[in-house]
Design a protein around this motif. Structure first.
Motif, PDB file in Angstrom:
ATOM      1  N   TRP A  54       6.626 -15.561 -37.539  1.00 42.42           N
ATOM      2  CA  TRP A  54       6.948 -16.975 -37.687  1.00 42.42           C
ATOM      3  C   TRP A  54       6.971 -17.298 -39.181  1.00 42.42           C
ATOM      4  O   TRP A  54       6.009 -17.005 -39.872  1.00 42.42           O
ATOM      5  CB  TRP A  54       5.909 -17.824 -36.964  1.00 42.42           C
ATOM      6  N   PRO A  55       8.060 -17.837 -39.692  1.00 46.21           N
ATOM      7  CA  PRO A  55       8.142 -18.049 -41.145  1.00 46.21           C
ATOM      8  C   PRO A  55       7.071 -19.010 -41.625  1.00 46.21           C
ATOM      9  O   PRO A  55       6.578 -19.833 -40.859  1.00 46.21           O
ATOM     10  CB  PRO A  55       9.522 -18.658 -41.353  1.00 46.21           C
ATOM     11  N   ASP A  76      17.068  -6.485 -21.431  1.00 48.89           N
ATOM     12  CA  ASP A  76      18.096  -7.505 -21.531  1.00 48.89           C
ATOM     13  C   ASP A  76      19.446  -6.936 -21.081  1.00 48.89           C
ATOM     14  O   ASP A  76      19.950  -5.996 -21.687  1.00 48.89           O
ATOM     15  CB  ASP A  76      18.191  -7.963 -23.005  1.00 48.89           C
ATOM     16  N   LEU A 270      22.502 -11.842 -34.431  1.00 49.13           N
ATOM     17  CA  LEU A 270      22.650 -13.200 -34.935  1.00 49.13           C
ATOM     18  C   LEU A 270      22.401 -14.222 -33.820  1.00 49.13           C
ATOM     19  O   LEU A 270      21.560 -15.107 -33.951  1.00 49.13           O
ATOM     20  CB  LEU A 270      24.066 -13.356 -35.484  1.00 49.13           C
ATOM     21  N   ASP A 271      23.114 -14.073 -32.675  1.00 49.55           N
ATOM     22  CA  ASP A 271      23.038 -15.058 -31.592  1.00 49.55           C
ATOM     23  C   ASP A 271      21.672 -15.085 -30.924  1.00 49.55           C
ATOM     24  O   ASP A 271      21.119 -16.147 -30.658  1.00 49.55           O
ATOM     25  CB  ASP A 271      24.099 -14.762 -30.524  1.00 49.55           C
ATOM     26  N   TYR A 272      21.156 -13.894 -30.615  1.00 49.31           N
ATOM     27  CA  TYR A 272      19.898 -13.841 -29.872  1.00 49.31           C
ATOM     28  C   TYR A 272      18.699 -13.603 -30.781  1.00 49.31           C
ATOM     29  O   TYR A 272      17.578 -13.535 -30.322  1.00 49.31           O
ATOM     30  CB  TYR A 272      19.968 -12.766 -28.789  1.00 49.31           C
ATOM     31  N   ILE A 274      18.439 -14.170 -35.098  1.00 48.02           N
ATOM     32  CA  ILE A 274      18.246 -15.069 -36.227  1.00 48.02           C
ATOM     33  C   ILE A 274      18.483 -16.534 -35.876  1.00 48.02           C
ATOM     34  O   ILE A 274      17.700 -17.404 -36.246  1.00 48.02           O
ATOM     35  CB  ILE A 274      19.157 -14.618 -37.388  1.00 48.02           C
ATOM     36  N   LYS A 275      19.530 -16.820 -35.097  1.00 48.77           N
ATOM     37  CA  LYS A 275      19.812 -18.216 -34.778  1.00 48.77           C
ATOM     38  C   LYS A 275      18.669 -18.857 -33.998  1.00 48.77           C
ATOM     39  O   LYS A 275      18.501 -20.056 -34.008  1.00 48.77           O
ATOM     40  CB  LYS A 275      21.087 -18.312 -33.948  1.00 48.77           C
ATOM     41  N   MET A 276      17.913 -18.039 -33.250  1.00 43.92           N
ATOM     42  CA  MET A 276      16.800 -18.591 -32.471  1.00 43.92           C
ATOM     43  C   MET A 276      15.488 -18.417 -33.197  1.00 43.92           C
ATOM     44  O   MET A 276      14.435 -18.609 -32.596  1.00 43.92           O
ATOM     45  CB  MET A 276      16.693 -17.860 -31.148  1.00 43.92           C
ATOM     46  N   MET A 277      15.557 -18.002 -34.454  1.00 38.61           N
ATOM     47  CA  MET A 277      14.363 -17.718 -35.230  1.00 38.61           C
ATOM     48  C   MET A 277      13.530 -16.612 -34.606  1.00 38.61           C
ATOM     49  O   MET A 277      12.321 -16.553 -34.786  1.00 38.61           O
ATOM     50  CB  MET A 277      13.512 -18.982 -35.416  1.00 38.61           C
ATOM     51  N   ARG A 278      14.165 -15.715 -33.849  1.00 37.66           N
ATOM     52  CA  ARG A 278      13.437 -14.552 -33.309  1.00 37.66           C
ATOM     53  C   ARG A 278      13.625 -13.400 -34.303  1.00 37.66           C
ATOM     54  O   ARG A 278      14.286 -12.412 -34.001  1.00 37.66           O
ATOM     55  CB  ARG A 278      13.990 -14.164 -31.947  1.00 37.66           C
ATOM     56  N   TYR A 279      13.034 -13.550 -35.471  1.00 36.00           N
ATOM     57  CA  TYR A 279      13.240 -12.556 -36.518  1.00 36.00           C
ATOM     58  C   TYR A 279      12.707 -11.197 -36.102  1.00 36.00           C
ATOM     59  O   TYR A 279      13.276 -10.166 -36.432  1.00 36.00           O
ATOM     60  CB  TYR A 279      12.590 -13.022 -37.824  1.00 36.00           C
TER      61      TYR A 279
ATOM     62  N   GLU B  63      24.077 -23.120 -37.522  1.00 36.43           N
ATOM     63  CA  GLU B  63      22.919 -22.482 -36.921  1.00 36.43           C
ATOM     64  C   GLU B  63      22.545 -21.215 -37.700  1.00 36.43           C
ATOM     65  O   GLU B  63      21.393 -20.946 -37.981  1.00 36.43           O
ATOM     66  CB  GLU B  63      23.264 -22.137 -35.475  1.00 36.43           C
ATOM     67  N   ALA B  91       9.324 -24.512 -38.989  1.00 34.04           N
ATOM     68  CA  ALA B  91       9.068 -23.416 -39.916  1.00 34.04           C
ATOM     69  C   ALA B  91       8.262 -23.856 -41.132  1.00 34.04           C
ATOM     70  O   ALA B  91       8.042 -23.080 -42.050  1.00 34.04           O
ATOM     71  CB  ALA B  91      10.393 -22.813 -40.369  1.00 34.04           C
ATOM     72  N   GLY B 468      13.075 -19.890 -30.051  1.00 38.11           N
ATOM     73  CA  GLY B 468      12.712 -18.560 -29.590  1.00 38.11           C
ATOM     74  C   GLY B 468      11.975 -18.514 -28.258  1.00 38.11           C
ATOM     75  O   GLY B 468      11.607 -17.448 -27.794  1.00 38.11           O
ATOM     76  N   HIS B 472      14.732 -21.407 -24.616  1.00 38.84           N
ATOM     77  CA  HIS B 472      15.756 -21.325 -25.646  1.00 38.84           C
ATOM     78  C   HIS B 472      16.695 -20.143 -25.368  1.00 38.84           C
ATOM     79  O   HIS B 472      17.915 -20.253 -25.476  1.00 38.84           O
ATOM     80  CB  HIS B 472      15.069 -21.150 -27.015  1.00 38.84           C
ATOM     81  N   ARG B 477      21.872 -17.986 -22.963  1.00 39.12           N
ATOM     82  CA  ARG B 477      22.471 -17.223 -21.860  1.00 39.12           C
ATOM     83  C   ARG B 477      23.374 -18.110 -21.033  1.00 39.12           C
ATOM     84  O   ARG B 477      24.473 -17.712 -20.652  1.00 39.12           O
ATOM     85  CB  ARG B 477      21.360 -16.733 -20.913  1.00 39.12           C
TER      86      ARG B 477
END
Lengths: 313, 530
Positions: A54-55, A76, A270-272, A274-279, B63, B91, B468, B472, B477
């Protein structure tokens, strides 16, 4: 060739050799440092994949989650789709790109009229310098059903009756990627083969001519075998990129209709990720790609060695 | 008073001030060409505040930009990121504004007072200022926020019918296409629907509007025994009827063959060519095309109607102007001078600054009549009708878009937006627009719609999924499935439609539960706390 001599020397030969090649070793040090800083130190960031990052917090304050991110990845269903698309598009691009580049190099090499040769080469490699943002719009326009050149030509040749919406047919997407890749990169790819061809000893050709070989036979028996090491080295190196297969090209040419065939790893991250902040998840995907790429490179290397080619390592 | 002192100070220190400008780096989550460097209102604002903004407007996908900004740890001084502003707060990028506002920003405190509860996050802090505050009361505008738009040509030829249902709407378009297969030498496009990446809601949001709802987002809260219950509409009978109609029209050649692969630029290009007869959208998405048509081809402008699925539905698609409390401009932890930043925003939101940004300079850009109401002369109106002039010479967009601003009635009964000045909506309309209004006996296109209904939580879509979280992921999906199936639903052969629909319902139904829980919680919370 000098391996036979080095086998016979004494144990302290390492230091002797080092001393002998002092200048060369010193010159390579900066590159070694560069590689360590930019290629090895960042690997430390892989710890993110085992955390729920988490940043705003330092790496040591994060929660550790073990292999959860990898479990999510392999569970997935989209992952398998992405794997298929990435491999398919990479292989199509690799095969079509390599064959087209070699063919173009061979043809250009045979042209004897210099101005035409130069012009053909320049025109064929110019698209390489256009960014995909522009190139994608050119491709979109060319394939449009509303006055696109491809449909217009096909219509006027009476090959089709109705314009085809090329970018809207999921199964065609891989091939559009392959063909547009060839259009953009063929000339650039040919340069390295042209250079290899230029290095072939002309006496080989002279001998062949005396033996009665025509143009095609010369290509087949002299040019191609002579550039075989170049081809195999480039193929081995490209193996490492099989799970990359680009980003901009697919990202800019895709649309909702073909997303099932267009999504590659980079877009997935990117979609699943970074965009969701799931680094952390994105990092896990990156690790998976790196490990598989490494395996592929080694496999290709072994393969090439077994078939009598010089490998990379 | 204070202003004049300030002005004197500025003139006295003249060149000195010019060199000592305070600089702030601002990121704005919408695309706009770079600031021209000098504009009429921009120069005044710079002289009065001594602040120079280094603006960064959005290029590409917001985004992605926000995700990368957070990952990199490299923030501007001030930031606004539309729907993703809350990610920045999660954040830890944004600083709480409560104390700054309390001590340094009396105008913000006063003008946002109505909305203060909505702005407070769960920790009781305020992190951003929404781009609009409505301090004194709402307004109405010339165009409603969304609708089924139909070309004026079609209405005129059919004798100005009132379009109520989807069948009537497509019936009119079909007839016109039959009679006029080409326009200006190019083939007529009956209907266009926008499907470019995140803008695809222009296609997939439609079923809720056909059921009569204003824009709620992906789900609709249905009033059931005094409680708003979140329900799905993507798999409803209305959605099925809508896609079936589009399918029928696609197979008849009324819906443009390219509609699902074109991007937003191509969409605007087609709309502004005058060849398109109909499109559904939110007005802001086609406003630029409408402005081009008003200038170049006024007979082809688009007229909105509140189309519903059948005669039984009573629509209330218009929304009451509301404050988008879940997004706005914030100050980041990287800002070295948060006090200077909040003072700048406080200056911008003041009524007299807002008047300058929206109306201009009195006597030059607007006049005041004997009742104290503002108006513009014909020449002034002509200036403001030229979008290039307004943007690049006057500079309105550069201080209005993305920045906190005021909307609605002001303290004297004028409107902050000249476009919504009630006695001016009609009189400042283009002749071509007036012709349509006269034909329908209305004074604005919004009057073609029913009155909006008050719903306290409105709207649902400003509730965001925690970053996340499983909800979300489920949302991404679901949108994937939706974006995959919708083109197929529309473009498949009519006899295959039922099969595709069944597959669509099968695949999308399991991807809603977690989101609906989050939305339901949010709605219940708002009904209790707002």
């Amino acid at each position: 060739m000098n391996t036979s001599t080095s086998l016979a020397v004494k144990p302290n030969s390492f230091w002797q050799k080092l001393k002998q090649q002092k200048a060369l070793v010193l010159m390579s040090v900066p590159f070694l440092i560069h590689v360590i800083i930019f290629k090895y130190i960042p690997i430390w960031g892989w710890v993110l994949a085992f955390q729920n990052y988490w940043p705003g917090k330092s790496v040591f304050q994060q929660t550790w989650v073990g292999l959860d991110n990898f479990r999510d990845l392999f569970n997935d269903p989209v992952f398998y789709q992405v794997l298929r698309n990435t491999l398919a598009m990479s292989i199509i691009k690799l095969v079509m790109g390599t064959v087209a580049s070699i063919a173009l190099a061979l043809i250009i090499n045979e042209v004897r009229f210099m101005p035409f040769k130069k012009a053909a080469q320049t025109i064929s490699y110019l698209p390489h310098f256009i960014s995909w943002v522009v190139a994608a719009n050119l491709v979109r326009d060319a394939l449009s059903t509303d006055g696109g050149i491809v449909n217009d030509v096909l219509l006027s040749l009476n090959i089709i009756k109705e314009p085809i919406m090329f970018l809207g047919i999921p199964k065609l997407f891989w091939w559009i990627i392959g063909i547009s890749h060839v259009w953009k990169e063929v000339g650039w790819g040919a340069i390295i083969y042209l250079a290899a061809i230029a290095g072939i000893d002309p006496s080989l050709y002279e001998a062949a001519v005396i033996d009665g070989a025509g143009r095609l036979k010369q290509m087949w028996y002299i040019t191609l075998p002579s550039i075989r090491p170049t081809i195999s080295i480039l193929l081995i190196m490209n193996m490492g990129y099989l799970l990359s297969s680009g980003f901009e090209q697919q990202y800019l040419l895709q649309n909702g209709r073909v997303i099932d065939y267009a999504r590659v790893f980079t877009i997935y991250e990117l979609d699943y990720g970074i965009k969701m902040m799931r680094y952390s998840f994105a990092t896990a995907v990156g690790i998976f790609r790196s490990v598989v790429s490494l395996v592929l490179v080694f496999a290709a290397n072994q393969f090439a060695k077994r078939f009598g080619q010089e490998g990379l390592m | 008073m204070l202003l004049s002192v300030f002005l004197v100070l500025v003139t006295v220190s003249g060149t000195l001030a010019a060199q000592e400008l305070k600089e702030f780096h601002v990121f704005m989550g919408e695309p706009l060409p770079d600031y021209p460097g000098s504009t009429i209102i921009g120069d005044i604002i710079r002289a009065e505040t001594g602040v120079k903004l280094n603006r960064e407007y959005l290029v590409g996908d917001l985004e992605t930009k926000v995700g990368l900004m957070i990952a990199s740890g490299d923030y501007p001084d001030m930031v606004i990121a539309a729907h993703f502003t809350s990610l920045l707060k999660d954040a830890g990028v944004l600083v709480p504004l409560n104390d700054l506002i309390e001590e340094h920003a009396p105008n913000i405190k006063r003008l946002y007072a109505n909305h203060w509860e909505m702005l407070q996050q769960e920790d009781g802090n305020v992190y951003w200022l929404p781009i609009q505050a409505i301090p004194y009361g709402p307004d109405t505008s010339r165009y409603p926020s969304l609708g089924f738009f139909i070309s004026k040509k079609v209405l005129k030829e059919a004798g100005w019918p009132v379009v109520k249902t989807l069948d009537e709407y497509f019936g009119l378009i079909e007839d016109y296409v039959k009679k006029h297969p080409t326009i200006n030498g190019e083939s007529t496009i009956g209907y266009l629907t926008l499907f470019d990446s995140w803008r695809s809601f222009a296609t997939t949001n439609v079923p809720q509007h056909l059921m009569g709802y204003p824009n709620e987002g992906e789900f609709v809260p249905v009033l059931e025994q005094d409680r708003f219950v979140v329900r799905d509409y993507h798999t409803s009978n209305t959605a099925k009827a809508y896609y079936k109609k589009l399918n029928e029209m696609y197979n008849k050649g009324i819906v443009d063959k390219e509609t699902f692969v074109m991007n937003y630029d191509q969409y605007i290009e087609k709309l502004s060519s005058g060849r398109v007869l109909g499109t559904f959208n939110q007005f802001w998405q086609l406003e630029s095309a409408q402005n081009i048509l008003l200038r170049d081809d006024p007979e082809s402008i688009f007229v909105p109607f509140p189309v519903v699925i059948d005669g039984l539905v009573e629509e209330y698609q218009r929304d009451i102007p509301y404050v988008q409390s879940t997004q706005g401009m914030g100050i980041t932890v990287s800002c070295k001078d948060p006090v200077g930043a909040i003072k700048y925003l406080d200056y911008l939101i003041r009524e007299d600054t807002q008047r300058l940004i929206q109306w201009g300079i009195e006597g030059e850009h607007y006049e005041v009549d004997e009742n104290g109401l503002y108006y513009r002369t014909d020449e002034q109106m002509a200036l403001f009708r030229d979008p290039d002039w307004v943007q690049n010479v006057f500079g309105r967009q550069y201080f209005h878009n993305s920045f906190p601003s005021l909307r609605g009635v002001d303290e004297n009964g004028n409107m902050f937006f000249p476009d919504t000045q009630p006695h001016l909506i009609y009189s400042s309309s283009h002749d071509s627009e007036k012709e349509v209004m006269d034909a329908y006996g209305v004074k604005s296109f919004s009057d073609l719609y029913n009155e909006p209904r008050e719903r306290k939580y409105f709207p649902l879509w400003t509730i965001t999924m925690p970053a996340g979280s499983p909800a979300h992921i489920e949302e991404t999906r679901m949108k994937d499935v939706l974006n995959g199936y919708v083109p197929e639903l529309v473009m498949s052969k009519p006899e295959e439609f039922e099969k595709v629909w069944a597959n669509f319902v099968r695949d999308i139904s399991p991807l809603m539960e977690k989101q609906m829980e989050v939305y339901q919680e949010g709605i219940d919370w708002r009904m209790e706390n707002w």
